[in-house]
Scaffold this motif. Structure first.
Motif, mmCIF file in Angstrom:
data_model
loop_
_atom_site.group_PDB
_atom_site.id
_atom_site.type_symbol
_atom_site.label_atom_id
_atom_site.label_comp_id
_atom_site.label_asym_id
_atom_site.label_seq_id
_atom_site.Cartn_x
_atom_site.Cartn_y
_atom_site.Cartn_z
ATOM 1 N N VAL A 41 -12.386 10.923 -28.396
ATOM 2 C CA VAL A 41 -13.840 10.812 -28.410
ATOM 3 C C VAL A 41 -14.284 10.178 -29.726
ATOM 4 C CG1 VAL A 41 -14.258 12.752 -26.860
ATOM 5 C CG2 VAL A 41 -14.117 13.151 -29.313
ATOM 6 N N PRO A 42 -15.471 9.582 -29.728
ATOM 7 C CA PRO A 42 -15.981 8.999 -30.967
ATOM 8 C C PRO A 42 -16.198 10.074 -32.031
ATOM 9 C CG PRO A 42 -17.385 8.424 -29.088
ATOM 10 C CD PRO A 42 -16.377 9.418 -28.614
ATOM 11 N N GLY A 43 -16.092 9.656 -33.261
ATOM 12 C CA GLY A 43 -16.326 10.569 -34.374
ATOM 13 C C GLY A 43 -17.801 10.914 -34.499
ATOM 14 N N PRO A 44 -18.132 11.804 -35.420
ATOM 15 C CA PRO A 44 -19.519 12.251 -35.583
ATOM 16 C C PRO A 44 -20.471 11.144 -36.045
ATOM 17 C CG PRO A 44 -18.117 13.184 -37.295
ATOM 18 C CD PRO A 44 -17.226 12.467 -36.344
ATOM 19 N N ALA A 46 -20.479 8.097 -34.874
ATOM 20 C CA ALA A 46 -20.556 7.072 -33.824
ATOM 21 C C ALA A 46 -22.002 6.809 -33.425
ATOM 22 C CB ALA A 46 -19.756 7.503 -32.611
ATOM 23 N N SER A 47 -22.283 5.545 -33.154
ATOM 24 C CA SER A 47 -23.637 5.180 -32.733
ATOM 25 C C SER A 47 -23.902 5.639 -31.302
ATOM 26 C CB SER A 47 -23.834 3.674 -32.853
ATOM 27 O OG SER A 47 -22.896 2.994 -32.053
ATOM 28 N N VAL A 48 -22.841 5.766 -30.502
ATOM 29 C CA VAL A 48 -22.982 6.242 -29.125
ATOM 30 C C VAL A 48 -22.056 7.443 -28.951
ATOM 31 C CG1 VAL A 48 -22.717 5.662 -26.686
ATOM 32 C CG2 VAL A 48 -23.466 3.904 -28.298
ATOM 33 N N PRO A 49 -22.619 8.605 -28.697
ATOM 34 C CA PRO A 49 -21.761 9.789 -28.532
ATOM 35 C C PRO A 49 -21.007 9.739 -27.197
ATOM 36 C CG PRO A 49 -24.047 10.348 -28.099
ATOM 37 C CD PRO A 49 -24.031 8.916 -28.555
ATOM 38 N N ALA A 50 -19.938 10.495 -27.102
ATOM 39 C CA ALA A 50 -19.180 10.582 -25.853
ATOM 40 C C ALA A 50 -20.013 11.329 -24.819
ATOM 41 C CB ALA A 50 -17.873 11.315 -26.092
ATOM 42 N N PRO A 51 -19.940 10.909 -23.559
ATOM 43 C CA PRO A 51 -20.634 11.679 -22.521
ATOM 44 C C PRO A 51 -19.931 13.024 -22.336
ATOM 45 C CG PRO A 51 -19.254 9.993 -21.529
ATOM 46 C CD PRO A 51 -19.197 9.781 -23.009
ATOM 47 N N SER A 52 -20.660 14.005 -21.895
ATOM 48 C CA SER A 52 -20.063 15.316 -21.643
ATOM 49 C C SER A 52 -19.183 15.250 -20.399
ATOM 50 C CB SER A 52 -21.163 16.362 -21.439
ATOM 51 O OG SER A 52 -21.842 16.103 -20.220
ATOM 52 N N ASP A 53 -18.370 16.271 -20.200
ATOM 53 C CA ASP A 53 -17.537 16.308 -19.000
ATOM 54 C C ASP A 53 -18.400 16.356 -17.737
ATOM 55 O OD1 ASP A 53 -18.398 18.901 -19.579
ATOM 56 O OD2 ASP A 53 -16.491 19.844 -19.064
ATOM 57 N N THR A 54 -19.541 17.013 -17.813
ATOM 58 C CA THR A 54 -20.447 17.071 -16.664
ATOM 59 C C THR A 54 -21.000 15.692 -16.332
ATOM 60 O OG1 THR A 54 -21.051 19.336 -17.233
ATOM 61 C CG2 THR A 54 -22.566 18.139 -15.776
ATOM 62 N N VAL A 55 -21.380 14.946 -17.352
ATOM 63 C CA VAL A 55 -21.878 13.581 -17.126
ATOM 64 C C VAL A 55 -20.781 12.720 -16.506
ATOM 65 C CG1 VAL A 55 -22.671 11.476 -18.283
ATOM 66 C CG2 VAL A 55 -23.678 13.681 -18.879
ATOM 67 N N VAL A 56 -19.565 12.863 -16.996
ATOM 68 C CA VAL A 56 -18.438 12.105 -16.437
ATOM 69 C C VAL A 56 -18.274 12.444 -14.956
ATOM 70 C CG1 VAL A 56 -15.922 11.844 -16.480
ATOM 71 C CG2 VAL A 56 -17.211 11.833 -18.629
ATOM 72 N N GLY A 57 -18.282 13.725 -14.639
ATOM 73 C CA GLY A 57 -18.113 14.143 -13.243
ATOM 74 C C GLY A 57 -19.227 13.661 -12.346
ATOM 75 N N LEU A 58 -20.456 13.782 -12.789
ATOM 76 C CA LEU A 58 -21.595 13.343 -11.978
ATOM 77 C C LEU A 58 -21.663 11.822 -11.855
ATOM 78 C CD1 LEU A 58 -24.363 15.821 -13.196
ATOM 79 C CD2 LEU A 58 -23.127 15.846 -11.015
ATOM 80 N N ALA A 59 -21.235 11.122 -12.890
ATOM 81 C CA ALA A 59 -21.281 9.657 -12.877
ATOM 82 C C ALA A 59 -20.474 9.094 -11.716
ATOM 83 C CB ALA A 59 -20.774 9.098 -14.204
ATOM 84 N N TRP A 60 -19.337 9.708 -11.415
ATOM 85 C CA TRP A 60 -18.513 9.211 -10.310
ATOM 86 C C TRP A 60 -19.329 9.196 -9.016
ATOM 87 C CZ3 TRP A 60 -16.955 10.788 -5.525
ATOM 88 C CH2 TRP A 60 -15.996 9.986 -4.908
ATOM 89 N N ILE A 95 -16.848 0.750 -17.435
ATOM 90 C CA ILE A 95 -17.182 1.720 -18.474
ATOM 91 C C ILE A 95 -15.927 2.310 -19.116
ATOM 92 C CG2 ILE A 95 -17.337 3.844 -17.085
ATOM 93 C CD1 ILE A 95 -20.108 4.249 -18.507
ATOM 94 N N GLY A 96 -14.792 2.175 -18.430
ATOM 95 C CA GLY A 96 -13.523 2.637 -18.982
ATOM 96 C C GLY A 96 -13.151 1.929 -20.276
ATOM 97 N N ILE A 97 -13.732 0.751 -20.497
ATOM 98 C CA ILE A 97 -13.504 0.033 -21.753
ATOM 99 C C ILE A 97 -13.896 0.925 -22.933
ATOM 100 C CG2 ILE A 97 -14.263 -1.948 -23.144
ATOM 101 C CD1 ILE A 97 -14.589 -3.466 -20.417
ATOM 102 N N GLY A 98 -14.860 1.794 -22.710
ATOM 103 C CA GLY A 98 -15.300 2.710 -23.756
ATOM 104 C C GLY A 98 -14.172 3.571 -24.308
ATOM 105 N N HIS A 99 -13.187 3.876 -23.482
ATOM 106 C CA HIS A 99 -12.057 4.666 -23.977
ATOM 107 C C HIS A 99 -11.349 3.955 -25.129
ATOM 108 C CE1 HIS A 99 -12.248 7.777 -20.978
ATOM 109 N NE2 HIS A 99 -12.110 6.923 -19.975
ATOM 110 N N TYR A 100 -11.347 2.631 -25.082
ATOM 111 C CA TYR A 100 -10.596 1.861 -26.079
ATOM 112 C C TYR A 100 -11.435 1.482 -27.296
ATOM 113 C CZ TYR A 100 -7.101 1.911 -22.518
ATOM 114 O OH TYR A 100 -6.192 2.347 -21.602
ATOM 115 N N THR A 101 -12.633 2.044 -27.386
ATOM 116 C CA THR A 101 -13.480 1.783 -28.550
ATOM 117 C C THR A 101 -13.348 2.880 -29.601
ATOM 118 O OG1 THR A 101 -15.411 2.891 -27.602
ATOM 119 C CG2 THR A 101 -15.163 0.518 -27.135
#
Length: 143
Positions: A41-44, A46-60, A95-101
């Motif tokens: 996950v991005p550090g504290p 980061a300009s864009v915080p990581a989405p929560s697990d709930t957001v990840v689940g609902l996004a699908w 959006i998976g590209i975000g993992h590599y940022t």
């Protein structure tokens, strides 16, 4: 009333790619949700915080519903809504590209890298196919 036409050339290809994307996205999103703490996950700062697990689940569900709507319109020959739905669905993979940022992404296990990269590649493919569908439709309308 919305005009409907016969399915367009390339429809079978789009359906196959979307089907593959749904399968890969199930693996990716379930893994991301269930094993949320294992993903970098991005550090504290980061300009864009990581989405929560709930957001990840609902996004699908949101992305997949848009993809289903795009396919539904595609099968009815409604090109513009099909393109919109498919383009929006492509973001599910892109959006998976975000993992590599974030640092540590390349340290994820190979099997995780595989489904993340496959999801990204399918997102790119769907976006390209949606753009091609749009261009073909414009050319067809001009003819």
């Amino acid at each position: 009333m919305v005009e409907t036409r016969a399915p367009l050339r390339g429809t079978r290809t789009i359906l196959g790619v979307v089907a593959a994307a749904v399968v890969v996205s199930v693996v990716h999103y379930v893994d991301n949700y269930v094993n949320y703490a294992d993903y970098p996950v991005p550090g504290p700062d980061a300009s864009v915080p990581a989405p929560s697990d709930t957001v990840v689940g609902l996004a699908w569900f949101v992305f997949t519903a848009a993809g289903a709507w795009g396919v539904w319109n595609l099968l009815r020959g409604r090109v513009v809504p099909a393109v919109v739905g498919l383009a929006f669905y492509s973001v599910s993979g892109l959006i998976g590209i975000g993992h590599y940022t974030v640092p540590g992404a390349l340290d994820m296990p190979l099997w995780r890298q595989a489904h993340v990269v496959a999801d990204i590649a399918l997102g790119v493919t769907i976006l390209v196919l949606a753009a091609r569908l749009f261009v073909q439709n414009r050319a067809r309308a001009r003819a």
